[in-house]
Design a protein around this motif. Structure first.
Motif, PDB file in Angstrom:
ATOM      1  N   GLY A  49       0.807  -1.207   0.000  1.00 40.98           N
ATOM      2  CA  GLY A  49       0.000   0.000   0.000  1.00 40.98           C
ATOM      3  C   GLY A  49       0.843   1.260   0.000  1.00 40.98           C
ATOM      4  O   GLY A  49       2.042   1.235  -0.311  1.00 40.98           O
ATOM      5  N   GLU A  50       0.214   2.381   0.344  1.00 38.98           N
ATOM      6  CA  GLU A  50       0.881   3.676   0.402  1.00 38.98           C
ATOM      7  C   GLU A  50       0.470   4.388   1.693  1.00 38.98           C
ATOM      8  O   GLU A  50      -0.659   4.261   2.142  1.00 38.98           O
ATOM      9  N   GLU A  51       1.416   5.127   2.292  1.00 45.38           N
ATOM     10  CA  GLU A  51       1.147   5.880   3.516  1.00 45.38           C
ATOM     11  C   GLU A  51       1.986   7.148   3.518  1.00 45.38           C
ATOM     12  O   GLU A  51       2.975   7.260   2.787  1.00 45.38           O
ATOM     13  N   LYS A  52       1.606   8.081   4.364  1.00 46.75           N
ATOM     14  CA  LYS A  52       2.388   9.297   4.549  1.00 46.75           C
ATOM     15  C   LYS A  52       3.300   9.144   5.765  1.00 46.75           C
ATOM     16  O   LYS A  52       2.898   8.620   6.797  1.00 46.75           O
ATOM     17  N   ILE A  53       4.547   9.591   5.635  1.00 46.93           N
ATOM     18  CA  ILE A  53       5.458   9.738   6.765  1.00 46.93           C
ATOM     19  C   ILE A  53       5.665  11.242   6.914  1.00 46.93           C
ATOM     20  O   ILE A  53       6.397  11.856   6.141  1.00 46.93           O
ATOM     21  N   GLY A  54       4.975  11.830   7.869  1.00 50.54           N
ATOM     22  CA  GLY A  54       4.961  13.287   7.948  1.00 50.54           C
ATOM     23  C   GLY A  54       4.250  13.840   6.735  1.00 50.54           C
ATOM     24  O   GLY A  54       3.091  13.505   6.462  1.00 50.54           O
ATOM     25  N   SER A  55       4.945  14.658   5.955  1.00 51.59           N
ATOM     26  CA  SER A  55       4.365  15.214   4.729  1.00 51.59           C
ATOM     27  C   SER A  55       4.773  14.435   3.489  1.00 51.59           C
ATOM     28  O   SER A  55       4.404  14.805   2.367  1.00 51.59           O
ATOM     29  N   LEU A  56       5.534  13.337   3.671  1.00 49.56           N
ATOM     30  CA  LEU A  56       6.079  12.590   2.537  1.00 49.56           C
ATOM     31  C   LEU A  56       5.168  11.425   2.153  1.00 49.56           C
ATOM     32  O   LEU A  56       4.748  10.645   3.005  1.00 49.56           O
ATOM     33  N   ASP A  57       4.868  11.318   0.868  1.00 51.44           N
ATOM     34  CA  ASP A  57       4.103  10.184   0.351  1.00 51.44           C
ATOM     35  C   ASP A  57       5.051   9.013   0.135  1.00 51.44           C
ATOM     36  O   ASP A  57       6.080   9.154  -0.543  1.00 51.44           O
ATOM     37  N   CYS A  58       4.706   7.861   0.693  1.00 51.29           N
ATOM     38  CA  CYS A  58       5.605   6.707   0.638  1.00 51.29           C
ATOM     39  C   CYS A  58       4.893   5.448   0.169  1.00 51.29           C
ATOM     40  O   CYS A  58       3.709   5.243   0.464  1.00 51.29           O
ATOM     41  N   PHE A  59       5.642   4.613  -0.546  1.00 51.78           N
ATOM     42  CA  PHE A  59       5.220   3.241  -0.803  1.00 51.78           C
ATOM     43  C   PHE A  59       5.546   2.422   0.441  1.00 51.78           C
ATOM     44  O   PHE A  59       6.546   2.674   1.122  1.00 51.78           O
ATOM     45  N   VAL A  60       4.726   1.423   0.730  1.00 46.76           N
ATOM     46  CA  VAL A  60       4.999   0.516   1.840  1.00 46.76           C
ATOM     47  C   VAL A  60       5.266  -0.872   1.263  1.00 46.76           C
ATOM     48  O   VAL A  60       4.415  -1.424   0.552  1.00 46.76           O
ATOM     49  N   LEU A  61       6.434  -1.415   1.547  1.00 44.00           N
ATOM     50  CA  LEU A  61       6.779  -2.758   1.088  1.00 44.00           C
ATOM     51  C   LEU A  61       6.861  -3.696   2.285  1.00 44.00           C
ATOM     52  O   LEU A  61       7.494  -3.373   3.295  1.00 44.00           O
ATOM     53  N   LYS A  62       6.215  -4.840   2.188  1.00 47.87           N
ATOM     54  CA  LYS A  62       6.295  -5.864   3.223  1.00 47.87           C
ATOM     55  C   LYS A  62       7.406  -6.827   2.844  1.00 47.87           C
ATOM     56  O   LYS A  62       7.477  -7.301   1.707  1.00 47.87           O
ATOM     57  N   LEU A  63       8.285  -7.119   3.802  1.00 46.34           N
ATOM     58  CA  LEU A  63       9.435  -7.980   3.557  1.00 46.34           C
ATOM     59  C   LEU A  63       9.334  -9.261   4.367  1.00 46.34           C
ATOM     60  O   LEU A  63       9.023  -9.223   5.558  1.00 46.34           O
ATOM     61  N   TRP A 106       9.193   1.841   4.344  1.00 42.47           N
ATOM     62  CA  TRP A 106       8.459   2.918   3.703  1.00 42.47           C
ATOM     63  C   TRP A 106       9.437   3.665   2.795  1.00 42.47           C
ATOM     64  O   TRP A 106      10.460   4.167   3.269  1.00 42.47           O
ATOM     65  N   ILE A 107       9.128   3.732   1.491  1.00 40.94           N
ATOM     66  CA  ILE A 107      10.030   4.335   0.509  1.00 40.94           C
ATOM     67  C   ILE A 107       9.400   5.608  -0.055  1.00 40.94           C
ATOM     68  O   ILE A 107       8.267   5.589  -0.555  1.00 40.94           O
ATOM     69  N   ASP A 108      10.134   6.707   0.044  1.00 42.19           N
ATOM     70  CA  ASP A 108       9.673   8.002  -0.456  1.00 42.19           C
ATOM     71  C   ASP A 108       9.357   7.916  -1.954  1.00 42.19           C
ATOM     72  O   ASP A 108      10.190   7.462  -2.749  1.00 42.19           O
ATOM     73  N   LYS A 109       8.170   8.314  -2.336  1.00 48.27           N
ATOM     74  CA  LYS A 109       7.745   8.221  -3.734  1.00 48.27           C
ATOM     75  C   LYS A 109       8.474   9.202  -4.638  1.00 48.27           C
ATOM     76  O   LYS A 109       8.504   9.025  -5.864  1.00 48.27           O
ATOM     77  N   ASN A 110       9.072  10.243  -4.047  1.00 48.19           N
ATOM     78  CA  ASN A 110       9.748  11.255  -4.858  1.00 48.19           C
ATOM     79  C   ASN A 110      11.227  10.942  -5.087  1.00 48.19           C
ATOM     80  O   ASN A 110      11.697  10.978  -6.229  1.00 48.19           O
ATOM     81  N   ASP A 111      11.950  10.622  -4.015  1.00 51.03           N
ATOM     82  CA  ASP A 111      13.389  10.407  -4.182  1.00 51.03           C
ATOM     83  C   ASP A 111      13.813   8.956  -3.973  1.00 51.03           C
ATOM     84  O   ASP A 111      14.985   8.633  -4.057  1.00 51.03           O
TER      85      ASP A 111
END
Length: 204
Positions: free
Chosen positions: A124-138, A152-157
């Motif tokens: 899925g996707e979630e916000k970390i603060g103001s950052l939009d992130c992908f969520v990967l389950k490992l 949680w991986i930043d969608k921008n960088d």
């Protein structure tokens, strides 16, 4: 008939999710392959059976298997050969050989090596603060103390902003705040000289 329709509807979704996870991993790998070292401030929390704790500090990391984690209560350092764990409260430092095995926690595993160490799925996707992130389950490829993890991986960088690790004993979460890439850390950052008067326990 309804079950059959549901299966045909869900199969394309599963395929797309799997494809997206691999694309995210590839983009993240492309970013991290050019990183030689990094510095980041972090906050962390540990939740276990009947107890919990939190802390904050600074993480220094370099390829390969070098890191330093500084918090108010503890400093953990390794140069990839030797590890030091210093507790000011106990006035004690424990020295041991660094063990890079399936039971060893290392930031490097999650920041650099997780595609080789874990199976990944988009969760899925979630916000970390103001950052939009992908969520990967490992899920670990080999059995060990780590049962599962999420990043949680930043969608921008495509930088990793948060890590949650679930073991048989507890769940630990690290949230990375300010991140400084390739600051040119001195190798001395990844060694440790016990302060005068500290009890030294050498397990090597």
């Amino acid at each position: 008939m309804r079950k059959l329709i549901f299966i045909f509807l869900i199969i394309p979704f599963i395929a797309v999710s799997a494809q997206d996870a691999q694309e995210i991993i590839k983009k993240t790998q492309d970013v991290y392959k050019d990183i030689t070292d990094a510095k980041a401030t972090f906050s962390s929390s540990v939740k276990g059976s009947g107890n919990s704790s939190s802390s904050s500090g600074t993480l220094y990391i370099a390829k390969k298997d070098k890191y330093r984690i500084e918090t108010k209560g503890q400093t953990v350092v390794t140069d990839g050969v030797t590890s030091w764990s210093y507790s000011p409260k106990k006035n004690q430092v424990v020295i041991d050989n660094y063990k890079n095995d399936k039971n060893t926690f290392s930031p490097n595993k999650f920041l650099f090596n997780y595609p080789e160490e874990f199976y990944s799925d988009l969760d899925g996707e979630e916000k970390i603060g103001s950052l939009d992130c992908f969520v990967l389950k490992l899920n670990p490829r080999n059995k060990g103390s780590i049962k599962s993890a999420k990043i949680w991986i930043d969608k921008n960088d495509y930088l990793i902003r948060k890590i949650t690790i679930t073991s048989s004993e507890n769940t630990t979460t690290y949230t990375l705040n300010s991140i400084d890439l390739n600051p040119g850390l001195n190798s001395s950052k990844f060694s440790f000289s016990p302060p005068s008067g500290v009890e030294v326990i050498d397990l090597r």
